[in-house]
Scaffold this motif. Structure first.
Motif, short mmCIF file in Angstrom:
data_model
loop_
_atom_site.label_atom_id
_atom_site.label_comp_id
_atom_site.label_asym_id
_atom_site.label_seq_id
_atom_site.Cartn_x
_atom_site.Cartn_y
_atom_site.Cartn_z
N ILE A 31 10.06 45.48 53.20
CA ILE A 31 11.43 44.85 53.58
C ILE A 31 12.41 45.66 54.19
O ILE A 31 12.56 46.76 53.84
N PRO A 32 13.01 45.40 55.14
CA PRO A 32 13.91 46.07 55.91
C PRO A 32 14.94 46.66 55.14
O PRO A 32 15.43 46.00 54.17
N ASP A 33 15.46 47.88 55.34
CA ASP A 33 16.35 48.34 54.42
C ASP A 33 17.67 48.70 55.60
O ASP A 33 17.94 48.23 56.57
N GLU A 34 18.62 49.30 54.78
CA GLU A 34 19.93 49.34 55.54
C GLU A 34 20.10 50.13 56.88
O GLU A 34 20.92 49.94 57.44
N THR A 35 18.85 50.96 57.03
CA THR A 35 18.97 51.49 58.44
C THR A 35 18.53 50.93 59.46
O THR A 35 18.40 51.19 60.48
N LEU A 36 18.03 49.61 59.27
CA LEU A 36 17.86 48.94 60.24
C LEU A 36 18.62 47.60 60.16
O LEU A 36 18.88 46.84 59.26
N ARG A 62 -2.27 30.06 43.89
CA ARG A 62 -1.54 29.67 45.03
C ARG A 62 -1.15 30.71 45.90
O ARG A 62 -0.39 31.72 45.31
N VAL A 63 -1.17 30.52 47.14
CA VAL A 63 -0.70 31.59 48.31
C VAL A 63 0.37 30.96 48.90
O VAL A 63 0.56 29.61 49.47
N ILE A 64 1.58 31.69 49.03
CA ILE A 64 2.65 31.18 49.95
C ILE A 64 2.82 32.09 50.99
O ILE A 64 3.23 33.22 50.78
N PRO A 65 2.35 31.72 52.32
CA PRO A 65 2.74 32.76 53.29
C PRO A 65 4.21 33.00 53.56
O PRO A 65 5.13 32.32 53.53
N SER A 66 4.28 34.34 53.48
CA SER A 66 5.76 34.73 53.39
C SER A 66 5.81 36.23 54.26
O SER A 66 4.81 37.06 54.09
N SER A 67 6.98 36.46 54.55
CA SER A 67 7.05 37.78 55.49
C SER A 67 8.12 38.68 54.86
O SER A 67 8.94 38.26 54.31
N ALA A 68 7.64 39.87 54.87
CA ALA A 68 8.79 40.91 54.35
C ALA A 68 9.90 41.10 55.26
O ALA A 68 10.88 41.38 54.85
N SER A 69 9.75 40.61 56.50
CA SER A 69 10.87 40.93 57.52
C SER A 69 12.23 40.04 57.40
O SER A 69 13.17 40.49 57.72
N ASP A 70 12.09 38.95 56.27
CA ASP A 70 12.89 38.24 55.85
C ASP A 70 13.31 38.41 54.40
O ASP A 70 13.91 37.42 53.84
N SER A 109 28.92 42.13 54.35
CA SER A 109 28.93 43.39 55.18
C SER A 109 27.94 44.49 54.61
O SER A 109 27.42 45.20 55.17
N ASN A 110 28.04 44.47 52.94
CA ASN A 110 27.46 45.41 52.34
C ASN A 110 26.30 44.77 51.64
O ASN A 110 25.37 45.50 50.55
N SER A 111 25.83 43.72 51.91
CA SER A 111 24.61 42.86 51.25
C SER A 111 23.33 43.18 52.35
O SER A 111 23.26 42.77 53.57
N PHE A 112 22.35 43.80 51.82
CA PHE A 112 21.10 43.92 52.43
C PHE A 112 19.88 43.31 51.91
O PHE A 112 19.86 42.96 50.62
N LEU A 113 18.78 43.11 52.64
CA LEU A 113 17.72 42.23 52.42
C LEU A 113 16.79 42.89 50.96
O LEU A 113 16.56 42.07 50.20
N ARG A 114 16.78 44.21 50.75
CA ARG A 114 16.23 44.68 49.58
C ARG A 114 17.03 44.35 48.40
O ARG A 114 16.36 43.68 47.59
N SER A 115 18.42 44.42 48.37
CA SER A 115 19.06 44.42 47.33
C SER A 115 19.08 42.76 46.86
O SER A 115 19.11 42.47 45.93
N MET A 116 19.16 42.13 48.06
CA MET A 116 19.39 40.52 47.89
C MET A 116 17.95 40.06 47.44
O MET A 116 18.07 39.08 46.40
#
Length: 435
Positions: free
Chosen positions: A257-262, A215-223, A280-287
Motif C-alpha cells: 500500500i502506498p506510504d507517505e513518501t509517495l 471468495r476472491v475479490i480482485p483488489s489493488s494495493a495501489s488504492d 492533508s494528514n490522512s494516508f492510505l496505510r492509516s486509512m
C-alpha cells in the motif's frame, strides 16, 4: 578506508584498476561503498566515474560468487536498470560496456512448487506458525469463522490452519475464506488463477472434514484495497448479527500500500478513500487500518519484514536495503546447493525486490517496507491494542525453527515476536484486538 580516493585514483591511468588491485574491494563494506559511489555518479550524470566503478563491481561481484558477491551483483543489476530507466544516452553508452547479465525471469510456481518453496526457510513459516496459533485461540467457540487473507504467498498458510482446525476442534466451524486477489504481479507468482486455487482449498478442506466457502475479490494495493474494504463493509452487519468471528490475516502484503513518501492520487470511484474524506494528514496505510478497525474484527494478525525502504533518498534506501537483504543471500547457502533451480528462483525473487527498491520511483516502486515500530504506531493510532502470543504459540514457533539452520532465532519484544538471523531482525509477527 577512503573509497573516494581509491575510486578516483583510477582516472589518471585513462583506464581501470588492474585485477591485482581489486582484492581490497572484496569485503561487504567496501562493496557497499562502491555501490553508493556508483549510484551517486549516475544521479549526477558522471558517466566516466560510473563506468569505472561499474567495471570494478562487475569484476568483484560475479553472479555465482559468495553471498556478499551475489548480493552486490543484484544491486549492480538494479543500478544499471536505474540508469537505463533514466534514458540518459551518455550513461547508456557507458553501461553497454559492462558485461552484466540483466535477465531476471521470475518463475511462475505450481501449487506444489510454491508450498515446497515457502517451506525451505522460516522466512514465511515463522509468520504462518505464530499467526495460526493466535487465530486458533481467538476463534474457539465460534461456529462460523470468516478469514480475510491478505497474503503475498497465495494462501500457502491456509492448509496448515485448516489442518489445525480439524485437529483442535471437536466440531469444526464453517470457514469463510475471503482472499484479496492482487491485480499486480509480485513474486512469488503462481501459475493458476485464484478461482482454481480456491477450488483446491475447498477440496482440501473437505478431505479434512472442514466446510469452506471461498471468495476472491480482485483488489489493488495501489488504492489501499478499496474494493475489498467496500465488499467487507457490505457484509459486516450480516456477519455481526450472525455472531461470526472475523479474522484479518495480513502476511507481508500491507507494505505494498502506498506510504507517505509517495503522493497519493485520490479517485472519485474509491468511496472509502475519496478526495472528500482525505485530509492533508490522512494516508492510505492509516486509512486502510482504520477501515479494518471499523469492521470490529475478532483478531488481526500483522506479519511483515522488519526493514525500512521508504526513504526518497536513493543512497539512504540503498544502504538500508543492502544491510537487510544480505540476510536471504546468507541463509540460502545453508539449505540450497549452487546451481539448483530452487536457488535460482529464490535469488531471482530477492533481485526483483532489489531492482524495485533501487531502479524505480513513484508508483512503480512498490517495495516500501516499514519497520515494526512504525507499524505498531499505525495500529495503535487506528485504535487497536497489541496482545501477546501465548506460550503455546512460542513453543510451536521454536519447534518449527529447530527444523532449520542454527542461525535462526526467536526474539520477544513486548507483545510481539521477531524472527532473527545471526541476531539480526528479519520478520516480525504481531497480534491485535480492537479497542
Amino acid at each position: 578506508m577512503n573509497m573516494n580516493n581509491q575510486v578516483y585514483s583510477a582516472r589518471p591511468w585513462l583506464g581501470f584498476p588492474t585485477s591485482k588491485s581489486l582484492g581490497s574491494f572484496g569485503d561487504a563494506n567496501c562493496m557497499e561503498q562502491l555501490l553508493v559511489h556508483c549510484a551517486n555518479a549516475i544521479e549526477t550524470n558522471d558517466a566516466t566515474l560510473a563506468q569505472q566503478i561499474l567495471w570494478v563491481l562487475n569484476n568483484i561481484a560475479p553472479p555465482d560468487g559468495d553471498s556478499n558477491q551475489r548480493l552486490t551483483c543484484g544491486f549492480l543489476r538494479a543500478i544499471i536498470a536505474r540508469a537505463a530507466n533514466s534514458g540518459t544516452c551518455k550513461l547508456l553508452t557507458a553501461m553497454a560496456n559492462v558485461h552484466t547479465n540483466l535477465a531476471m525471469n521470475n518463475h511462475k510456481f505450481s501449487i506444489i512448487e510454491l508450498a515446497s518453496f515457502v517451506d525451505l526457510t522460516p522466512w514465511h513459516r515463522f509468520g504462518f506458525t505464530a499467526a495460526n496459533a493466535a487465530i486458533l485461540e481467538a476463534v474457539e467457540g465460534y461456529s462460523v469463522v470468516h478469514i480475510v487473507d491478505l497474503s503475498s504467498t497465495h494462501c500457502m498458510q491456509i492448509p496448515t490452519l485448516i489442518d489445525a482446525i480439524a485437529t483442535r476442534f471437536e466440531v469444526a466451524p464453517l470457514v469463510k475464506l475471503t482472499v484479496a486477489g492482487p491485480t499486480e504481479d509480485f513474486p512469488p507468482m503462481l501459475d493458476l488463477s485464484y478461482e482454481e486455487l480456491g477450488t483446491k482449498l475447498v477440496n482440501f478442506s473437505r478431505c479434512r472434514n472442514v466446510v469452506m466457502e471461498f471468495r476472491v475479490i480482485p483488489s489493488s494495493a495501489s488504492d489501499g484495497f478499496s474494493s475489498l474494504i467496500e465488499q467487507l463493509r457490505m457484509q459486516h452487519l450480516i456477519s455481526a448479527e450472525n455472531g461470526e468471528a472475523l479474522v484479518i490475516n495480513s502476511h507481508m502484503m500491507l507494505h505494498y500500500i502506498p506510504d507517505e513518501t509517495l503522493p497519493v492520487v485520490q479517485t472519485a470511484n474509491s468511496p472509502q478513500i475519496s478526495i472528500e474524506t482525505c485530509s492533508s494528514n490522512s494516508f492510505l496505510r492509516s486509512m486502510f487500518l482504520e477501515a479494518l478497525r471499523s469492521l470490529d474484527p475478532t483478531i488481526m494478525i500483522l506479519v511483515d519484514e522488519d526493514a525500512d525502504f521508504t526513504s526518497n533518498n536513493l543512497v539512504h534506501r540503498l544502504r538500508s536495503a543492502y544491510n537487510y537483504l544480505w540476510i536471504p543471500f546468507d541463509t540460502v547457502d545453508t539449505f540450497l546447493p549452487r546451481g539448483s533451480k530452487q536457488r535460482q528462483w529464490y535469488e531471482a525473487d530477492i533481485c526483483w525486490k532489489i531492482e524495485n527498491v533501487i531502479a524505480h520511483e513513484g508508483p512503480q516502486r512498490v517495495e516500501r517496507l516499514e519497520p515494526k515500530s512504525k507499524w505498531v504506531q499505525r495500529m495503535r493510532n487506528a485504535s487497536f491494542r497489541g496482545i501477546s502470543f501465548s506460550e503455546e504459540a512460542i513453543t510451536e514457533v521454536k519447534s518449527m525453527l529447530d527444523e532449520h539452520a542454527a542461525g535462526w532465532g526467536l526474539k520477544r519484544e513486548e507483545e510481539d515476536v521477531v524472527l532473527t538471523w545471526k541476531g539480526h531482525n528479519v520478520v516480525f509477527a504481531t497480534a491485535w484486538l480492537p479497542i
